[in-house]
Design a protein around this motif. Structure first.
Motif, PDB file in Angstrom:
ATOM      1  N   TYR A   1     113.357  74.255 130.701  1.00  0.00           N
ATOM      2  CA  TYR A   1     112.038  75.346 130.889  1.00  0.00           C
ATOM      3  C   TYR A   1     113.224  76.821 130.844  1.00  0.00           C
ATOM      4  CZ  TYR A   1     108.219  72.604 131.995  1.00  0.00           C
ATOM      5  OH  TYR A   1     107.695  71.337 132.105  1.00  0.00           O
TER       6      TYR A   1
ATOM      7  N   GLY B   1     113.384  81.342 130.880  1.00  0.00           N
ATOM      8  CA  GLY B   1     112.638  82.820 131.804  1.00  0.00           C
ATOM      9  C   GLY B   1     111.210  82.294 132.539  1.00  0.00           C
ATOM     10  N   ALA B   2     110.449  83.268 131.297  1.00  0.00           N
ATOM     11  CA  ALA B   2     109.326  83.118 132.789  1.00  0.00           C
ATOM     12  C   ALA B   2     108.368  81.803 132.953  1.00  0.00           C
ATOM     13  CB  ALA B   2     108.199  84.380 131.676  1.00  0.00           C
ATOM     14  N   GLU B   3     109.518  80.745 132.011  1.00  0.00           N
ATOM     15  CA  GLU B   3     108.456  79.606 132.728  1.00  0.00           C
ATOM     16  C   GLU B   3     109.312  78.910 133.688  1.00  0.00           C
ATOM     17  OE1 GLU B   3     107.786  76.742 128.318  1.00  0.00           O
ATOM     18  OE2 GLU B   3     109.611  77.223 128.998  1.00  0.00           O
TER      19      GLU B   3
ATOM     20  N   ARG C   1     110.523  81.242 135.887  1.00  0.00           N
ATOM     21  CA  ARG C   1     109.702  81.991 137.028  1.00  0.00           C
ATOM     22  C   ARG C   1     108.614  81.481 137.523  1.00  0.00           C
ATOM     23  NH1 ARG C   1     111.894  85.993 133.814  1.00  0.00           N
ATOM     24  NH2 ARG C   1     113.541  87.116 134.048  1.00  0.00           N
ATOM     25  N   SER C   2     107.636  80.790 136.881  1.00  0.00           N
ATOM     26  CA  SER C   2     106.124  80.274 137.698  1.00  0.00           C
ATOM     27  C   SER C   2     107.319  78.721 138.265  1.00  0.00           C
ATOM     28  CB  SER C   2     105.365  79.012 136.387  1.00  0.00           C
ATOM     29  OG  SER C   2     106.295  78.577 135.561  1.00  0.00           O
TER      30      SER C   2
ATOM     31  N   LYS D   1     116.532  84.218 140.871  1.00  0.00           N
ATOM     32  CA  LYS D   1     117.300  84.339 139.835  1.00  0.00           C
ATOM     33  C   LYS D   1     116.764  83.023 138.335  1.00  0.00           C
ATOM     34  CE  LYS D   1     119.871  87.870 140.908  1.00  0.00           C
ATOM     35  NZ  LYS D   1     121.134  88.405 141.392  1.00  0.00           N
TER      36      LYS D   1
END
Length: 529
Positions: free
Chosen positions: A204, A206-208, A210-211, A227
């Motif tokens: 996973y 980036g945005a994945e 952060r979920s 982060k």
């Protein structure tokens, strides 16, 4: 830099976060610091870092409603934490955490509050002992049906989180350790400390990633609290490791760690041992590098294809780093005093004979220390059980822990702690009766290891006034469970919607265009022949 405040007792800290009328028994055992294998592999040509390890186990038990007699209750939660000390870094590793499912369900759940408070309390203790040292809380989230309590997976009331839910749960456990946003902006609280959280999920980006992070992860003047990524390069700089060091020197090796098993396989491929002292090739011994993995990014990419992280499984690696904003420059005299302080703390819980043997083994000098001749009356020592410790606490009075709420727990020797853990891992928690008997057996076994017969549990009663999402106070009863049934709107079938409209035609508010029955023209049916 200001001095660290005194650390409160564990009992008081837990009582402050648990809801009112919630009562439990807390039993906390730990071992003294002892030398252990290095947590990090040394750089080529460097000596291994001297590392000390202390093990901590917190158990929580409650009294079932059907149990009217005085008993040890039933274990409902267990957390094992390993604390590693090196010269410049303190690592708090969450080794195991598990529940039995026999805790009465209520919202909010006390399990997360107890876990967060215990980690925060341990962090405060380490910060108080070493205020200028960087500290990191590390763990990996991997879903399993049971970790500490055998047979608990057979309990149908045990709620086992899946991989993604477990990663999110642990992020929410660590998140309250961060200071609140208003405290950061106003400069109150731990304003002289910097906090940063990291999450790595192989496969996973980036945005994945952060979920998985908590909803409270907001942007402030210091950037994001959490982060995607890892702080391993930052920790390597703290340890004095060169930026170009091999990846195996930057990654820690924790017990039962998926990445540690992968590292061992990579070492075996090139003939490297953990301390890089033995290898099949002199060139590999000199460089200390793996053949296929050249940097950390490639290591995490390869972790995606490991058995623990593939076949639909997800594993999350979390770090929380705490460091002073303005660390003082270390001096040679300060490092010497810190080393002597560490050795004195390590030998506080040992008897005089073991202290003498340890001093002789650490010194390693061929010169033997001259001993003074003994004099005075001979006082025989009382025999003790194998694996026990002659000094249970710093004061030597176990009853004082419960009465004065010092909260330092029960200090066992390394052998005694291992025996207590092995006993726990061979019990049965498949049903309520078996769990009750296993709890009593484990408590009596730990008491036998120490050679004591007094009650060594901490009776904790919650004092926090918590509120539910609806603003109503939360109690320990079952009547305060949040019922969202009236807030859930189900989608109606077309025929149900038509009938409901016909029934409520007289209750429609003005302003809504409704066609009356006389304005609706029906298509005439064809005449029958």
């Amino acid at each position: 830099m200001t001095s660290e405040p005194n650390v409160g007792s564990l009992k008081d800290e837990l009582a402050a976060v648990l809801p009112q009328d919630f009562c439990c028994k807390v039993r906390y055992v730990h071992s003294p610091y002892k030398p252990c294998e290095p947590l990090f592999s040394p750089s080529p040509g460097s000596e291994p870092e001297k590392t000390r390890l202390a093990s901590h186990l917190l158990t929580v038990s409650t009294k079932p409603a059907s149990d009217a007699a005085e008993s040890s209750g039933v274990l409902v939660l267990g957390i094992e934490v390993l604390v590693y000390h090196t010269k410049h870094l303190t690592t708090i590793f969450v080794s195991k955490a598990d529940s039995t499912g026999y805790l009465r369900q209520q919202r909010p759940s006390p399990v997360r509050a107890i876990t967060t408070t215990f980690l925060r309390w341990m962090t405060a203790k380490e910060r108080h002992a070493y205020p200028s040292r960087k500290l990191v809380i590390s763990l990996f989230a991997r879903s399993q049906s049971q970790y500490l309590f055998p047979g608990s997976a057979e309990n149908e009331n045990k709620h086992v989180l899946d991989d993604r839910q477990l990663i999110k749960w642990w992020a929410r456990v660590l998140d309250p350790i961060f200071p609140k946003k208003d405290e950061r902006e106003s400069g109150v609280g731990n304003a002289e400390l910097e906090y940063s959280g990291y999450l790595t999920v192989p496969g996973y980006e980036g945005a994945e990633v952060r979920s998985f992070l908590p909803p409270s992860n907001d942007r402030s003047k210091n950037g994001l609290q959490w982060k995607p990524g890892n702080p391993l390069a930052e920790l390597a700089a703290t340890r004095g490791v060169a930026p170009g060091a091999p990846p195996r020197c930057l990654l820690p090796r924790f017990p039962d760690d998926p990445k540690a098993r992968f590292m061992q396989d990579l070492d075996d491929d090139v003939g490297l041992s953990q301390d890089a002292s033995a290898t099949l090739s002199p060139s590999k011994r000199k460089s200390g590098k793996w053949s296929s993995i050249r940097d950390l990014n490639r290591f995490w990419e390869a972790m995606e294809f490991r058995q623990e992280c593939s076949s639909g499984r997800v594993v999350g690696f979390l770090w929380l780093v705490i460091q002073p904003k303005y660390p003082p420059e270390p001096k040679v005299q300060d490092l010497t005093n810190a080393a002597s302080q560490d050795s004195s703390v390590e030998t506080q819980s040992s008897d005089p004979i073991s202290q003498q043997e340890e001093v002789l083994s650490i010194s390693g000098s061929p010169r033997k220390r001259r001993r003074k001749p003994l004099s005075g009356p001979i006082i025989p020592r009382q025999p003790r059980l194998k694996g026990g410790s002659s000094s249970l606490t710093a004061t030597g009075d176990l009853a004082g822990i419960v009465e004065t709420n010092v909260g330092d727990g029960l200090v066992l020797s390394k052998e005694g702690y291992d025996k207590a853990m092995q006993t726990l891992l061979h019990l049965d928690f498949a049903n309520m009766e078996a769990a009750r008997q296993s709890t009593s057996k484990w408590v009596s076994e730990v008491s036998a290891i120490c050679g004591i017969q007094t009650n060594w549990s901490l009776d904790v009663s919650g004092t926090a006034k918590l509120e539910s999402a609806a603003g109503r106070p939360v109690s320990n009863g079952t009547a305060q469970v949040n019922d969202l049934g009236s807030m859930i709107r189900k989608k109606r079938k077309p025929e149900d919607a038509i009938s409901a409209q016909a029934q409520n035609a007289g209750a429609i508010e003005p302003g809504v265009n409704v066609l009356g029955g006389g304005m609706v023209r029906k298509k005439p049916k064809p005449a029958k022949s």
